[in-house]
Motif scaffolding. Structure first.
Motif, mmCIF file in Angstrom:
data_model
loop_
_atom_site.group_PDB
_atom_site.id
_atom_site.type_symbol
_atom_site.label_atom_id
_atom_site.label_comp_id
_atom_site.label_asym_id
_atom_site.label_seq_id
_atom_site.Cartn_x
_atom_site.Cartn_y
_atom_site.Cartn_z
ATOM 1 N N PRO A 1 0.833 -1.200 0.000
ATOM 2 C CA PRO A 1 0.000 0.000 0.000
ATOM 3 C C PRO A 1 0.872 1.256 0.000
ATOM 4 O O PRO A 1 1.988 1.243 0.513
ATOM 5 C CB PRO A 1 -0.772 -0.090 1.317
ATOM 6 N N ARG A 2 0.354 2.311 -0.555
ATOM 7 C CA ARG A 2 1.102 3.571 -0.636
ATOM 8 C C ARG A 2 0.314 4.690 0.024
ATOM 9 O O ARG A 2 -0.245 5.562 -0.624
ATOM 10 C CB ARG A 2 1.402 3.905 -2.096
ATOM 11 N N ALA A 3 0.273 4.656 1.343
ATOM 12 C CA ALA A 3 -0.409 5.707 2.100
ATOM 13 C C ALA A 3 0.235 7.061 1.827
ATOM 14 O O ALA A 3 -0.440 8.090 1.866
ATOM 15 C CB ALA A 3 -0.385 5.388 3.585
ATOM 16 N N ASP A 4 1.528 7.060 1.539
ATOM 17 C CA ASP A 4 2.214 8.316 1.253
ATOM 18 C C ASP A 4 1.637 8.991 0.010
ATOM 19 O O ASP A 4 1.460 10.208 -0.020
ATOM 20 C CB ASP A 4 3.716 8.089 1.111
ATOM 21 N N ILE A 5 1.302 8.202 -0.995
ATOM 22 C CA ILE A 5 0.723 8.765 -2.218
ATOM 23 C C ILE A 5 -0.669 9.329 -1.929
ATOM 24 O O ILE A 5 -1.012 10.415 -2.411
ATOM 25 C CB ILE A 5 0.690 7.715 -3.347
ATOM 26 N N LEU A 6 -1.463 8.606 -1.145
ATOM 27 C CA LEU A 6 -2.786 9.134 -0.772
ATOM 28 C C LEU A 6 -2.641 10.463 -0.033
ATOM 29 O O LEU A 6 -3.386 11.412 -0.291
ATOM 30 C CB LEU A 6 -3.550 8.136 0.089
ATOM 31 N N GLY A 7 -1.687 10.531 0.874
ATOM 32 C CA GLY A 7 -1.451 11.762 1.622
ATOM 33 C C GLY A 7 -1.025 12.906 0.721
ATOM 34 O O GLY A 7 -1.497 14.049 0.866
ATOM 35 N N ILE B 1 -3.119 16.412 0.118
ATOM 36 C CA ILE B 1 -2.534 17.738 0.325
ATOM 37 C C ILE B 1 -2.657 18.571 -0.949
ATOM 38 O O ILE B 1 -3.039 19.748 -0.903
ATOM 39 C CB ILE B 1 -1.061 17.621 0.777
ATOM 40 N N LYS B 2 -2.342 17.979 -2.098
ATOM 41 C CA LYS B 2 -2.470 18.703 -3.368
ATOM 42 C C LYS B 2 -3.903 19.163 -3.595
ATOM 43 O O LYS B 2 -4.147 20.289 -4.040
ATOM 44 C CB LYS B 2 -2.028 17.816 -4.537
ATOM 45 N N LYS B 3 -4.858 18.297 -3.278
ATOM 46 C CA LYS B 3 -6.270 18.627 -3.483
ATOM 47 C C LYS B 3 -6.685 19.795 -2.592
ATOM 48 O O LYS B 3 -7.365 20.721 -3.047
ATOM 49 C CB LYS B 3 -7.126 17.387 -3.194
ATOM 50 N N VAL B 4 -6.287 19.770 -1.340
ATOM 51 C CA VAL B 4 -6.625 20.858 -0.421
ATOM 52 C C VAL B 4 -5.955 22.153 -0.867
ATOM 53 O O VAL B 4 -6.589 23.220 -0.889
ATOM 54 C CB VAL B 4 -6.234 20.506 1.033
ATOM 55 N N MET B 5 -4.693 22.083 -1.243
ATOM 56 C CA MET B 5 -3.987 23.293 -1.667
ATOM 57 C C MET B 5 -4.585 23.869 -2.942
ATOM 58 O O MET B 5 -4.693 25.095 -3.081
ATOM 59 C CB MET B 5 -2.499 23.003 -1.815
ATOM 60 N N ALA B 6 -5.003 23.009 -3.869
ATOM 61 C CA ALA B 6 -5.640 23.490 -5.097
ATOM 62 C C ALA B 6 -6.964 24.193 -4.786
ATOM 63 O O ALA B 6 -7.317 25.177 -5.440
ATOM 64 C CB ALA B 6 -5.868 22.327 -6.065
ATOM 65 N N SER B 7 -7.666 23.702 -3.770
ATOM 66 C CA SER B 7 -8.962 24.303 -3.432
ATOM 67 C C SER B 7 -8.824 25.713 -2.874
ATOM 68 O O SER B 7 -9.779 26.473 -2.885
ATOM 69 C CB SER B 7 -9.721 23.413 -2.447
ATOM 70 N N ALA C 1 -9.966 1.479 10.674
ATOM 71 C CA ALA C 1 -9.106 2.376 9.894
ATOM 72 C C ALA C 1 -8.655 1.704 8.602
ATOM 73 O O ALA C 1 -8.613 2.338 7.543
ATOM 74 C CB ALA C 1 -7.893 2.796 10.719
ATOM 75 N N GLY C 2 -8.318 0.428 8.678
ATOM 76 C CA GLY C 2 -7.878 -0.295 7.483
ATOM 77 C C GLY C 2 -8.972 -0.403 6.439
ATOM 78 O O GLY C 2 -8.746 -0.168 5.247
ATOM 79 N N VAL C 3 -10.166 -0.744 6.879
ATOM 80 C CA VAL C 3 -11.301 -0.835 5.948
ATOM 81 C C VAL C 3 -11.572 0.547 5.349
ATOM 82 O O VAL C 3 -11.806 0.683 4.138
ATOM 83 C CB VAL C 3 -12.543 -1.429 6.638
ATOM 84 N N GLY C 4 -11.505 1.568 6.168
ATOM 85 C CA GLY C 4 -11.685 2.929 5.669
ATOM 86 C C GLY C 4 -10.615 3.322 4.666
ATOM 87 O O GLY C 4 -10.904 3.981 3.659
ATOM 88 N N ALA C 5 -9.381 2.919 4.914
ATOM 89 C CA ALA C 5 -8.279 3.245 4.003
ATOM 90 C C ALA C 5 -8.428 2.549 2.657
ATOM 91 O O ALA C 5 -7.917 3.031 1.643
ATOM 92 C CB ALA C 5 -6.942 2.877 4.643
ATOM 93 N N VAL C 6 -9.135 1.430 2.642
ATOM 94 C CA VAL C 6 -9.397 0.733 1.378
ATOM 95 C C VAL C 6 -10.633 1.316 0.690
ATOM 96 O O VAL C 6 -10.639 1.542 -0.520
ATOM 97 C CB VAL C 6 -9.578 -0.786 1.614
ATOM 98 N N PRO D 1 -14.052 7.307 -3.321
ATOM 99 C CA PRO D 1 -15.114 8.308 -3.214
ATOM 100 C C PRO D 1 -14.607 9.708 -2.848
ATOM 101 O O PRO D 1 -15.264 10.704 -3.140
ATOM 102 C CB PRO D 1 -16.017 7.766 -2.104
ATOM 103 N N MET D 2 -13.438 9.788 -2.225
ATOM 104 C CA MET D 2 -12.878 11.089 -1.861
ATOM 105 C C MET D 2 -12.103 11.726 -3.020
ATOM 106 O O MET D 2 -11.560 12.821 -2.873
ATOM 107 C CB MET D 2 -11.955 10.930 -0.642
ATOM 108 N N GLY D 3 -12.028 11.023 -4.151
ATOM 109 C CA GLY D 3 -11.318 11.558 -5.307
ATOM 110 C C GLY D 3 -9.815 11.423 -5.233
ATOM 111 O O GLY D 3 -9.086 12.133 -5.907
ATOM 112 N N LEU D 4 -9.328 10.480 -4.422
ATOM 113 C CA LEU D 4 -7.883 10.284 -4.267
ATOM 114 C C LEU D 4 -7.371 9.067 -5.025
ATOM 115 O O LEU D 4 -6.175 8.781 -4.993
ATOM 116 C CB LEU D 4 -7.526 10.153 -2.782
ATOM 117 N N GLY D 5 -8.257 8.333 -5.680
ATOM 118 C CA GLY D 5 -7.861 7.129 -6.409
ATOM 119 C C GLY D 5 -7.890 5.912 -5.510
ATOM 120 O O GLY D 5 -7.855 6.014 -4.290
ATOM 121 N N THR D 6 -7.948 4.755 -6.142
ATOM 122 C CA THR D 6 -8.027 3.507 -5.378
ATOM 123 C C THR D 6 -6.726 2.710 -5.401
ATOM 124 O O THR D 6 -6.507 1.862 -4.542
ATOM 125 C CB THR D 6 -9.163 2.620 -5.914
#
Length: 151
Positions: free
Chosen positions: A37-43, A47-53, A102-107, A112-117
């Motif tokens: 898993p790449r939690a770093d990429i999700l993070g 951050i990019k999404k929030v900064m763009a907003s 948390a794990g189920v949520g991370a999957v 749905p949050m627009g961060l990719g799967t």
């Protein structure tokens, strides 16, 4: 020190232990396991999404990666600190429940949050590791909480 302050510090300390264990596991495994898993990429995406907003330019990828890891540690620490709501004798069950949730949520939630799967569920193995590693974080939190409550 008052009981509430002591409990708060025990909860936050336990949450920090679990969050650090989880982040270390993520960062170490991604170096060696292609399907990790790449939690770093999700993070970084979050951050990019929030900064763009707010019409701000995100930092370069190296710095952005550091921000994402810091954000992961802080957010997971606060989440895992909910262990403080449990009685010490229920720490393992509570830590496991927090980790599994948390794990189920991370999957389930990044899509749905627009961060990719792909970062957390691109293959069944990736999804299983994601859930398992958050469970490990919850269990480390439980162990730290039980230890701190004995003092």
């Amino acid at each position: 020190m008052t009981d509430i302050n002591k409990t708060l510090l025990q909860s936050l300390g336990s949450g920090l232990a679990g969050a650090c264990a989880l982040t270390a596991l993520h960062e170490t495994a991604r170096q060696f396991i292609p399907e990790a898993p790449r939690a770093d990429i999700l993070g970084m995406r979050a951050i990019k999404k929030v900064m763009a907003s707010v019409n701000e330019e995100p930092p370069a990828d190296d710095e952005l990666h550091d921000w994402a890891l810091g954000g992961d540690v802080v957010s997971n620490m606060l989440y895992y600190s909910l262990i403080g709501l449990a009685k010490p004798e229920n720490a393992v069950l509570t830590g496991a429940a927090l980790g599994l949730a948390a794990g189920v949520g991370a999957v389930a939630l990044p899509g749905p949050m627009g961060l990719g799967t792909a970062p957390s569920s691109r293959t069944p193995a990736t999804a299983a590791m994601t859930i398992g590693w958050y469970l490990v974080g919850g269990l480390v939190t439980a162990g730290a909480y039980a230890l701190l409550k004995r003092r």
